[in-house]
Design a protein around this motif. Structure first.
Motif, PDB file in Angstrom:
ATOM      1  N   PHE A 139     -23.900  40.083  81.091  1.00 20.53           N
ATOM      2  CA  PHE A 139     -23.142  41.412  81.365  1.00 20.53           C
ATOM      3  C   PHE A 139     -22.604  42.027  79.931  1.00 20.53           C
ATOM      4  O   PHE A 139     -22.911  41.310  78.842  1.00 20.53           O
ATOM      5  N   TYR A 140     -22.452  43.141  79.985  1.00 21.29           N
ATOM      6  CA  TYR A 140     -22.252  43.881  78.724  1.00 21.29           C
ATOM      7  C   TYR A 140     -20.439  44.010  78.760  1.00 21.29           C
ATOM      8  O   TYR A 140     -20.022  44.165  79.994  1.00 21.29           O
ATOM      9  N   ARG A 141     -19.947  44.260  77.662  1.00 17.27           N
ATOM     10  CA  ARG A 141     -18.486  44.687  77.582  1.00 17.27           C
ATOM     11  C   ARG A 141     -18.128  45.941  78.198  1.00 17.27           C
ATOM     12  O   ARG A 141     -19.304  46.653  78.390  1.00 17.27           O
ATOM     13  N   GLY A 142     -17.010  46.231  78.548  1.00 21.76           N
ATOM     14  CA  GLY A 142     -16.620  47.612  79.244  1.00 21.76           C
ATOM     15  C   GLY A 142     -16.536  48.661  78.425  1.00 21.76           C
ATOM     16  O   GLY A 142     -16.742  49.743  79.323  1.00 21.76           O
ATOM     17  N   TYR A 143     -16.909  48.556  77.199  1.00 17.43           N
ATOM     18  CA  TYR A 143     -16.960  49.801  76.306  1.00 17.43           C
ATOM     19  C   TYR A 143     -18.330  49.610  75.827  1.00 17.43           C
ATOM     20  O   TYR A 143     -18.525  48.698  74.795  1.00 17.43           O
ATOM     21  N   PRO A 144     -19.182  50.738  75.988  1.00 16.15           N
ATOM     22  CA  PRO A 144     -20.635  50.509  75.381  1.00 16.15           C
ATOM     23  C   PRO A 144     -20.817  50.864  74.244  1.00 16.15           C
ATOM     24  O   PRO A 144     -21.971  50.536  73.577  1.00 16.15           O
ATOM     25  N   ASN A 145     -19.849  51.448  73.495  1.00 17.94           N
ATOM     26  CA  ASN A 145     -20.037  52.228  72.274  1.00 17.94           C
ATOM     27  C   ASN A 145     -19.411  51.054  71.046  1.00 17.94           C
ATOM     28  O   ASN A 145     -19.022  50.095  71.241  1.00 17.94           O
ATOM     29  N   ASN A 146     -19.858  51.443  69.672  1.00 15.31           N
ATOM     30  CA  ASN A 146     -19.263  50.661  68.865  1.00 15.31           C
ATOM     31  C   ASN A 146     -17.919  50.705  68.629  1.00 15.31           C
ATOM     32  O   ASN A 146     -17.267  51.710  69.181  1.00 15.31           O
ATOM     33  N   PRO A 149     -12.071  49.441  72.458  1.00 13.97           N
ATOM     34  CA  PRO A 149     -10.679  48.925  72.225  1.00 13.97           C
ATOM     35  C   PRO A 149     -10.635  47.294  72.577  1.00 13.97           C
ATOM     36  O   PRO A 149     -11.286  46.976  73.227  1.00 13.97           O
ATOM     37  N   GLU A 150      -9.350  46.836  72.247  1.00 11.79           N
ATOM     38  CA  GLU A 150      -9.323  45.180  72.360  1.00 11.79           C
ATOM     39  C   GLU A 150      -9.561  44.898  73.978  1.00 11.79           C
ATOM     40  O   GLU A 150     -10.013  43.871  74.094  1.00 11.79           O
ATOM     41  N   ASP A 151      -9.029  45.648  74.755  1.00 18.68           N
ATOM     42  CA  ASP A 151      -9.089  45.289  76.083  1.00 18.68           C
ATOM     43  C   ASP A 151     -10.443  45.635  76.941  1.00 18.68           C
ATOM     44  O   ASP A 151     -10.656  45.194  77.817  1.00 18.68           O
ATOM     45  N   LEU A 152     -11.436  46.191  75.942  1.00 21.85           N
ATOM     46  CA  LEU A 152     -12.795  46.475  76.417  1.00 21.85           C
ATOM     47  C   LEU A 152     -14.002  45.808  75.714  1.00 21.85           C
ATOM     48  O   LEU A 152     -15.159  46.101  75.710  1.00 21.85           O
ATOM     49  N   ASN A 153     -13.464  44.939  74.511  1.00 18.47           N
ATOM     50  CA  ASN A 153     -14.489  44.370  73.671  1.00 18.47           C
ATOM     51  C   ASN A 153     -15.123  42.925  74.220  1.00 18.47           C
ATOM     52  O   ASN A 153     -14.888  42.730  75.494  1.00 18.47           O
ATOM     53  N   ASP A 154     -16.196  42.499  73.607  1.00 17.61           N
ATOM     54  CA  ASP A 154     -16.861  41.269  74.095  1.00 17.61           C
ATOM     55  C   ASP A 154     -15.703  40.140  74.731  1.00 17.61           C
ATOM     56  O   ASP A 154     -16.078  39.585  75.565  1.00 17.61           O
ATOM     57  N   GLU A 155     -14.833  39.943  73.779  1.00 20.02           N
ATOM     58  CA  GLU A 155     -14.063  38.798  73.908  1.00 20.02           C
ATOM     59  C   GLU A 155     -13.142  39.096  75.363  1.00 20.02           C
ATOM     60  O   GLU A 155     -13.019  38.142  76.106  1.00 20.02           O
ATOM     61  N   ALA A 156     -12.836  40.252  75.708  1.00 15.64           N
ATOM     62  CA  ALA A 156     -12.079  40.483  76.848  1.00 15.64           C
ATOM     63  C   ALA A 156     -12.989  40.349  78.101  1.00 15.64           C
ATOM     64  O   ALA A 156     -12.597  39.764  79.079  1.00 15.64           O
ATOM     65  N   ALA A 157     -14.189  40.734  77.915  1.00 14.74           N
ATOM     66  CA  ALA A 157     -15.204  40.801  78.927  1.00 14.74           C
ATOM     67  C   ALA A 157     -15.545  39.332  79.197  1.00 14.74           C
ATOM     68  O   ALA A 157     -15.435  38.639  80.470  1.00 14.74           O
ATOM     69  N   ILE A 158     -15.753  38.439  78.304  1.00 16.31           N
ATOM     70  CA  ILE A 158     -16.205  37.016  78.606  1.00 16.31           C
ATOM     71  C   ILE A 158     -14.767  36.206  79.161  1.00 16.31           C
ATOM     72  O   ILE A 158     -15.081  35.478  80.007  1.00 16.31           O
ATOM     73  N   ALA A 159     -13.567  36.769  78.521  1.00 16.15           N
ATOM     74  CA  ALA A 159     -12.462  36.079  79.212  1.00 16.15           C
ATOM     75  C   ALA A 159     -12.417  36.528  80.603  1.00 16.15           C
ATOM     76  O   ALA A 159     -12.010  35.345  81.233  1.00 16.15           O
ATOM     77  N   ALA A 160     -12.509  37.599  80.910  1.00 12.69           N
ATOM     78  CA  ALA A 160     -12.333  37.991  81.992  1.00 12.69           C
ATOM     79  C   ALA A 160     -13.100  37.467  83.442  1.00 12.69           C
ATOM     80  O   ALA A 160     -12.760  37.123  84.388  1.00 12.69           O
ATOM     81  N   VAL A 161     -14.382  37.423  83.030  1.00 14.55           N
ATOM     82  CA  VAL A 161     -15.630  36.723  84.065  1.00 14.55           C
ATOM     83  C   VAL A 161     -15.204  35.266  84.008  1.00 14.55           C
ATOM     84  O   VAL A 161     -15.287  34.646  84.966  1.00 14.55           O
ATOM     85  N   SER A 162     -15.062  34.858  82.703  1.00 16.16           N
ATOM     86  CA  SER A 162     -14.723  33.368  82.690  1.00 16.16           C
ATOM     87  C   SER A 162     -13.445  32.918  83.820  1.00 16.16           C
ATOM     88  O   SER A 162     -13.588  31.841  84.393  1.00 16.16           O
ATOM     89  N   ALA A 163     -12.565  33.864  83.597  1.00 13.68           N
ATOM     90  CA  ALA A 163     -11.202  33.484  84.653  1.00 13.68           C
ATOM     91  C   ALA A 163     -11.604  33.650  85.946  1.00 13.68           C
ATOM     92  O   ALA A 163     -11.172  32.900  86.920  1.00 13.68           O
ATOM     93  N   VAL A 164     -12.464  34.655  86.276  1.00 11.61           N
ATOM     94  CA  VAL A 164     -12.947  34.844  87.791  1.00 11.61           C
ATOM     95  C   VAL A 164     -13.896  33.540  88.217  1.00 11.61           C
ATOM     96  O   VAL A 164     -13.406  33.246  89.363  1.00 11.61           O
ATOM     97  N   TYR A 165     -14.888  33.227  87.465  1.00 12.19           N
ATOM     98  CA  TYR A 165     -15.356  32.097  87.722  1.00 12.19           C
ATOM     99  C   TYR A 165     -14.585  30.767  87.743  1.00 12.19           C
ATOM    100  O   TYR A 165     -14.665  30.061  88.786  1.00 12.19           O
ATOM    101  N   GLN A 166     -13.749  30.612  86.848  1.00 10.03           N
ATOM    102  CA  GLN A 166     -12.863  29.340  87.294  1.00 10.03           C
ATOM    103  C   GLN A 166     -11.857  29.336  88.184  1.00 10.03           C
ATOM    104  O   GLN A 166     -11.841  28.163  88.754  1.00 10.03           O
TER     105      GLN A 166
END
Length: 181
Positions: A139-146, A149-166
């Motif tokens: 996946f790509y993060r929630g904010y497609p541009n450079n 914001p913190e809640d839509l960056n790569d780390e937020a995306a990874i954390a959210a998907v990881s939490a769903v899977y876990q």
């Protein structure tokens, strides 16, 4: 004329590295697994129906069309009947290989901070008995541009998907038990 061509080429070569630095987000990939005591056929009987994701604790209900056929769709209602939804489409399914792949077609980034999300769920035999359940996504993060914001960056995306899977894998481990070591 030769001098002008050389200058143009030198300018172009000088600018190319700067262009390479100006890019958007990179595709993130994660894989989570769990091992359970139940044999693969038993696990697959529980999670192999694309239309039924009731095994996941975040899913209140799921509705859909076309079963496990390619291009089947489902809508997951999260938390409660009037909770947020995620719409998905099935693009690969193998009962024989006990696996399926799907994409999100509609979700608010406030619900899951990703874009262009695809996922693959599979069940395999575990050496010594039981099963290995693998859930992977890209996946790509929630904010497609450079400068997201913190809640839509790569780390937020990874954390959210990881939490769903876990959460889903933990529920399956609870349902089927951990294998003996």
């Amino acid at each position: 004329m030769k001098k002008r061509s050389f200058m143009s080429m030198a300018l172009a070569v000088t600018l190319v590295p700067g262009v390479a630095l100006a890019h958007g987000p990179t595709r993130q990939k994660i894989t989570l697994t769990t091992e359970v005591a139940a044999e693969p056929a038993e696990v697959w009987a529980r999670i192999g129906d694309f239309q039924d994701m009731s095994w996941h604790p975040a899913v209140h209900s799921s509705t859909g069309e076309n079963g496990n056929e390619i291009d089947a769709t489902r809508v997951l209602s999260l938390g409660a009947a009037d909770g947020p939804t995620i719409s998905e489409i099935l693009y690969k399914y193998s009962d024989e290989k006990m696996s399926y792949s799907y994409r999100i077609t509609d979700v608010l980034v406030e619900v899951l901070p990703v874009t262009n999300y695809s996922s693959h769920l599979t069940v395999k035999a575990r050496d010594g008995g039981g099963s290995v359940i693998e859930w992977r996504g890209a996946f790509y993060r929630g904010y497609p541009n450079n400068d997201p914001p913190e809640d839509l960056n790569d780390e937020a995306a990874i954390a959210a998907v990881s939490a769903v899977y876990q959460a889903g894998l933990d529920a399956l481990t609870t349902a089927f038990g951990a294998p003996d070591s």
